[in-house]
Write an enzyme that holds these catalytic residues in place. Structure first.
Site, PDB file in Angstrom:
ATOM      1  N   LYS A 190     -49.796  44.618  35.899  1.00  0.00           N
ATOM      2  CA  LYS A 190     -48.920  44.895  34.739  1.00  0.00           C
ATOM      3  C   LYS A 190     -47.559  44.325  35.107  1.00  0.00           C
ATOM      4  O   LYS A 190     -46.895  44.816  36.005  1.00  0.00           O
ATOM      5  CB  LYS A 190     -48.842  46.396  34.502  1.00  0.00           C
ATOM      6  CG  LYS A 190     -48.481  46.847  33.103  1.00  0.00           C
ATOM      7  CD  LYS A 190     -47.125  46.512  32.586  1.00  0.00           C
ATOM      8  CE  LYS A 190     -46.076  47.572  32.704  1.00  0.00           C
ATOM      9  NZ  LYS A 190     -44.729  46.934  32.488  1.00  0.00           N
ATOM     10  N   GLU A 264     -43.392  51.811  46.304  1.00  0.00           N
ATOM     11  CA  GLU A 264     -42.183  51.264  46.933  1.00  0.00           C
ATOM     12  C   GLU A 264     -41.043  51.502  45.955  1.00  0.00           C
ATOM     13  O   GLU A 264     -41.016  50.898  44.889  1.00  0.00           O
ATOM     14  CB  GLU A 264     -42.408  49.776  47.240  1.00  0.00           C
ATOM     15  CG  GLU A 264     -41.490  49.280  48.334  1.00  0.00           C
ATOM     16  CD  GLU A 264     -40.156  48.836  47.801  1.00  0.00           C
ATOM     17  OE1 GLU A 264     -39.294  49.712  47.546  1.00  0.00           O
ATOM     18  OE2 GLU A 264     -39.969  47.632  47.644  1.00  0.00           O
ATOM     19  N   CYS A 299     -34.328  46.394  46.416  1.00  0.00           N
ATOM     20  CA  CYS A 299     -34.633  47.721  46.954  1.00  0.00           C
ATOM     21  C   CYS A 299     -34.037  47.895  48.345  1.00  0.00           C
ATOM     22  O   CYS A 299     -33.713  48.988  48.761  1.00  0.00           O
ATOM     23  CB  CYS A 299     -36.139  47.915  47.004  1.00  0.00           C
ATOM     24  SG  CYS A 299     -36.999  46.540  47.781  1.00  0.00           S
ATOM     25  N   GLU A 401     -29.002  54.893  43.654  1.00  0.00           N
ATOM     26  CA  GLU A 401     -29.280  53.456  43.730  1.00  0.00           C
ATOM     27  C   GLU A 401     -28.674  52.777  42.495  1.00  0.00           C
ATOM     28  O   GLU A 401     -29.001  53.101  41.365  1.00  0.00           O
ATOM     29  CB  GLU A 401     -30.797  53.213  43.766  1.00  0.00           C
ATOM     30  CG  GLU A 401     -31.129  51.748  43.964  1.00  0.00           C
ATOM     31  CD  GLU A 401     -32.627  51.464  44.023  1.00  0.00           C
ATOM     32  OE1 GLU A 401     -33.354  51.875  43.116  1.00  0.00           O
ATOM     33  OE2 GLU A 401     -33.054  50.813  45.001  1.00  0.00           O
TER      34      GLU A 401
HETATM   35  P1  NAI Z   1     -39.170  51.202  36.353  1.00  0.00           P
HETATM   36  O1  NAI Z   1     -39.629  51.881  37.578  1.00  0.00           O
HETATM   37  O2  NAI Z   1     -39.081  52.028  35.121  1.00  0.00           O
HETATM   38  O3  NAI Z   1     -40.127  49.956  36.019  1.00  0.00           O
HETATM   39  C1  NAI Z   1     -40.898  49.258  36.972  1.00  0.00           C
HETATM   40  C2  NAI Z   1     -42.266  48.952  36.376  1.00  0.00           C
HETATM   41  O4  NAI Z   1     -42.928  50.169  36.041  1.00  0.00           O
HETATM   42  C3  NAI Z   1     -42.215  48.138  35.083  1.00  0.00           C
HETATM   43  O5  NAI Z   1     -43.308  47.246  35.052  1.00  0.00           O
HETATM   44  C4  NAI Z   1     -42.384  49.207  34.019  1.00  0.00           C
HETATM   45  O6  NAI Z   1     -42.902  48.726  32.796  1.00  0.00           O
HETATM   46  C5  NAI Z   1     -43.370  50.129  34.687  1.00  0.00           C
HETATM   47  N1  NAI Z   1     -43.378  51.489  34.136  1.00  0.00           N
HETATM   48  C6  NAI Z   1     -42.344  52.178  33.574  1.00  0.00           C
HETATM   49  N2  NAI Z   1     -42.760  53.409  33.189  1.00  0.00           N
HETATM   50  C7  NAI Z   1     -44.070  53.498  33.510  1.00  0.00           C
HETATM   51  C8  NAI Z   1     -45.070  54.530  33.372  1.00  0.00           C
HETATM   52  N3  NAI Z   1     -44.784  55.700  32.809  1.00  0.00           N
HETATM   53  N4  NAI Z   1     -46.313  54.297  33.850  1.00  0.00           N
HETATM   54  C9  NAI Z   1     -46.617  53.115  34.427  1.00  0.00           C
HETATM   55  N5  NAI Z   1     -45.727  52.103  34.569  1.00  0.00           N
HETATM   56  C10 NAI Z   1     -44.471  52.287  34.124  1.00  0.00           C
HETATM   57  O7  NAI Z   1     -37.779  50.508  36.693  1.00  0.00           O
HETATM   58  P2  NAI Z   1     -36.739  49.822  35.689  1.00  0.00           P
HETATM   59  O8  NAI Z   1     -36.637  50.630  34.448  1.00  0.00           O
HETATM   60  O9  NAI Z   1     -37.072  48.387  35.582  1.00  0.00           O
HETATM   61  O10 NAI Z   1     -35.376  49.925  36.519  1.00  0.00           O
HETATM   62  C11 NAI Z   1     -34.710  51.171  36.659  1.00  0.00           C
HETATM   63  C12 NAI Z   1     -34.157  51.329  38.055  1.00  0.00           C
HETATM   64  O11 NAI Z   1     -35.230  51.385  38.979  1.00  0.00           O
HETATM   65  C13 NAI Z   1     -33.305  50.167  38.548  1.00  0.00           C
HETATM   66  O12 NAI Z   1     -31.981  50.272  38.128  1.00  0.00           O
HETATM   67  C14 NAI Z   1     -33.442  50.321  40.043  1.00  0.00           C
HETATM   68  O13 NAI Z   1     -32.546  51.293  40.524  1.00  0.00           O
HETATM   69  C15 NAI Z   1     -34.854  50.820  40.227  1.00  0.00           C
HETATM   70  N6  NAI Z   1     -35.787  49.713  40.576  1.00  0.00           N
HETATM   71  C16 NAI Z   1     -36.209  49.590  41.872  1.00  0.00           C
HETATM   72  C17 NAI Z   1     -37.005  48.521  42.247  1.00  0.00           C
HETATM   73  C18 NAI Z   1     -37.476  48.353  43.640  1.00  0.00           C
HETATM   74  O14 NAI Z   1     -37.578  47.230  44.121  1.00  0.00           O
HETATM   75  N7  NAI Z   1     -37.851  49.395  44.336  1.00  0.00           N
HETATM   76  C19 NAI Z   1     -37.404  47.481  41.289  1.00  0.00           C
HETATM   77  C20 NAI Z   1     -36.957  47.727  39.933  1.00  0.00           C
HETATM   78  C21 NAI Z   1     -36.161  48.801  39.623  1.00  0.00           C
END
Ligand code: NAI
Ligand code: MG
Length: 499
Positions: A190, A264, A299, A401
């Site tokens: 996804k 992660e 991250c 973060e």
């Molecule tokens: P997110 O965690 O909401 O999204 C990441 C992925 O999860 C996307 O593909 C999204 O569509 C999917 N997702 C969202 N809700 C879901 C659900 N209920 N079930 C299954 N999949 C789901 O992160 P987002 O909104 O892009 O960014 C928010 C914050 O998260 C950022 O500001 C940052 O602080 C953190 N983040 C951390 C990352 C890392 O590398 N650990 C990467 C991206 C964001």
């Protein structure tokens, strides 16, 4: 578009349009069952570059069924043959580096020279590494009883659901599909809503080598597409990179199904600069560690710099000088070091933290570099990197973060205080210590509560080195042999009665 759609296409706009509106299911580009799409935006211009399918549970179901159909034969393919095919995937990707670098630049606003091209090269490297691990999918014999031959075998889990973020979409894809595929699992990916195109293109390219259904990708939003993937009864493992909040939602759904997860979830990583550190090396390491070239959207960003009071001002001055010399600008321009923030939502989030920091009493905002003057980039989501000094570790900026080019610099006077401050966080992904003293380096390495600790450097995740967080930074490891064995296989014990 070139005559053969699988030839490298260096015109990123053209390629984006060719991929527009598609998932990749069972070996083919496919539209969504929902009939809905959403816009993919170039964050450097604010302009739409393609549509992505707004995939829903029906699309996920098609993709999971395709992966299920392909799984038995894939698992029955000899391990070294699977490894050879994954190495062949790496070779193919190496001939698409330039195309993928441009495409990911277009959709994420990451600078092509400093970020996108290294990412495109890195995915080939990661798959090459995993392909070579195929012979390591070994079991053991166990000295249980003389008349019972006892052995273990490693078997795949089945269909893996891989949920991606947007910050390094191709690299994180490679970290997830490498171990999944080599271990004999098939995958439904996804992609992140902000960055679906390069991931789709990688999967399309790899379909020249992988049997149909082995690797599928659906684009869509979290609740409508990610959630049904996690909940699908045909999915037996979920690997996720993203926010803590979403990680917890995924973990709960996985708990109901009793399936394993790898999570992660980001960090608030400390970098301790001791008074005896080589300050030039530390300043360069701070720039690398903070991932300024990725606008801090990482991250592992060293976003808490914990600096001895005797070198604090000199250190801040050196980091500022280095970042001042970096060029913020058009991500496609080879001269650019720093591109844009991914989306308006992330831009507003980061700016909110910067405003909060400015209004904190006793805090100074050290702003670096300059915004681009080019009017064509007027709508671009550019932010000047900023270091906040005079902060305490309990401030919101130091605890949450931010995922942007915002650094908290905090002073310490005793090593013990520095360690306490470094560990006083809900996160634990990476950490570093900067010193010339071996004893301090080793002591800090053992005492820092993080899954990836470095001395006098701040590298990103590397093939072969287990990468994963302590505390809220997640569960499980990635990028290594152990990651593949522990998280993408299940072990069976077999007892043969010889009596
Ligand atoms: P997110 O965690 O909401 O999204 C990441 C992925 O999860 C996307 O593909 C999204 O569509 C999917 N997702 C969202 N809700 C879901 C659900 N209920 N079930 C299954 N999949 C789901 O992160 P987002 O909104 O892009 O960014 C928010 C914050 O998260 C950022 O500001 C940052 O602080 C953190 N983040 C951390 C990352 C890392 O590398 N650990 C990467 C991206 C964001
Ligand atoms: Mg989200």
């Amino acid at each position: 578009m070139s005559a053969n759609p699988l030839h490298p296409n260096l015109n990123a706009e053209d390629l984006a349009l060719a991929l527009s509106g598609h998932n990749f299911i069972d070996g083919e580009l496919a539209p969504t069952r929902s009939g809905r799409t959403f816009a993919v935006i170039n964050p450097a211009t604010g302009r739409k570059i393609a549509d992505a399918p707004f995939s829903v549970a029906d699309d996920v179901d098609l993709a999971v069924h395709a992966a299920q159909r392909a799984q038995r034969e894939w698992a029955d393919t000899p391990a070294r043959r699977r490894g050879a095919l994954v190495i062949e995937c790496a070779r193919l990707l190496a001939s698409h580096v330039e195309e993928l670098a441009r495409l990911v630049t277009l959709e994420t606003g990451k600078a092509i020279r400093t970020e996108s091209r290294p990412e495109a090269e890195g995915i080939a490297d990661m798959l090459q590494y995993y392909g070579g691990l195929a012979p390591e999918l070994k079991g053991e014999t166990v000295p249980h009883r003389p008349d019972v031959l006892t052995l273990t075998v490693r078997e795949p889990l089945g269909v893996v659901g891989a949920i991606l973020p947007w910050n390094a979409p191709m690299y994180i894809l490679a970290m997830k599909i490498g171990p999944s595929l080599v271990a004999g699992n098939t995958v439904v990916v996804k992609s992140a809503e902000e960055a679906p195109l390069a991931v789709l293109r990688v999967c399309q390219i790899l379909s020249q080598v992988l049997p149909k259904g082995v690797l599928n990708v659906v684009a869509g939003y979290g609740p409508e597409c990610g959630a049904p993937l996690v909940a699908h009864p045909g999915v037996h493992k979920v690997t996720f990179t993203g926010s803590v909040e979403t990680g917890k939602i995924i973990y709960k759904t996985a708990a109901d199904k009793l399936i394993p997860v790898t999570l992660e979830l980001g960090g608030k990583s400390p970098m301790i600069v001791m008074p005896d550190a080589d300050l030039d090396q530390a300043a360069a390491g701070a720039v690398a560690g903070m991932r300024f070239t990725r606008q801090g959207q990482s991250c592992s960003a060293s976003s808490r710099m914990i600096v001895h009071e005797s070198v604090h001002d000199a250190f801040v001055g050196k980091v500022k000088a280095l970042v001042d010399a970096m060029k913020i600008g058009d991500p496609m321009d080879e001269a650019t070091d720093i591109g844009t923030i991914i989306s308006p939502a992330q831009y507003d989030k980061v700016c909110g933290y910067i405003e909060a920091g400015r209004s904190l009493p006793g805090t100074t905002a050290v702003e670096c570099s300059t915004l681009p003057a080019d009017l064509a980039l007027g709508a671009g989501l550019f932010i000047r990197p900023v270091m906040f000094t005079g902060l305490t570790n309990d401030s919101k900026l130091a605890r949450e973060e931010i995922f942007g080019p915002v650094v908290c610099v905090m002073k310490f006077s005793s090593y013990r205080d520095a360690l306490a401050m470094a560990n006083d966080t809900d996160y634990g992904l990476t950490a570093s210590v900067w010193t010339r003293d071996l004893k301090t380096a080793m002591d800090a390495s053992l005492r820092l509560q993080a899954g990836f600790v470095q001395v006098n450097q701040n590298l990103v995740a590397q093939p072969g080195l287990s990468y994963g967080g302590y505390k809220n930074s997640g569960l499980g490891k990635e990028a290594s042999l152990e990651a593949m064995l522990d998280h993408f296989t299940q072990m069976k014990t077999i007892l043969v009665n010889l009596a």
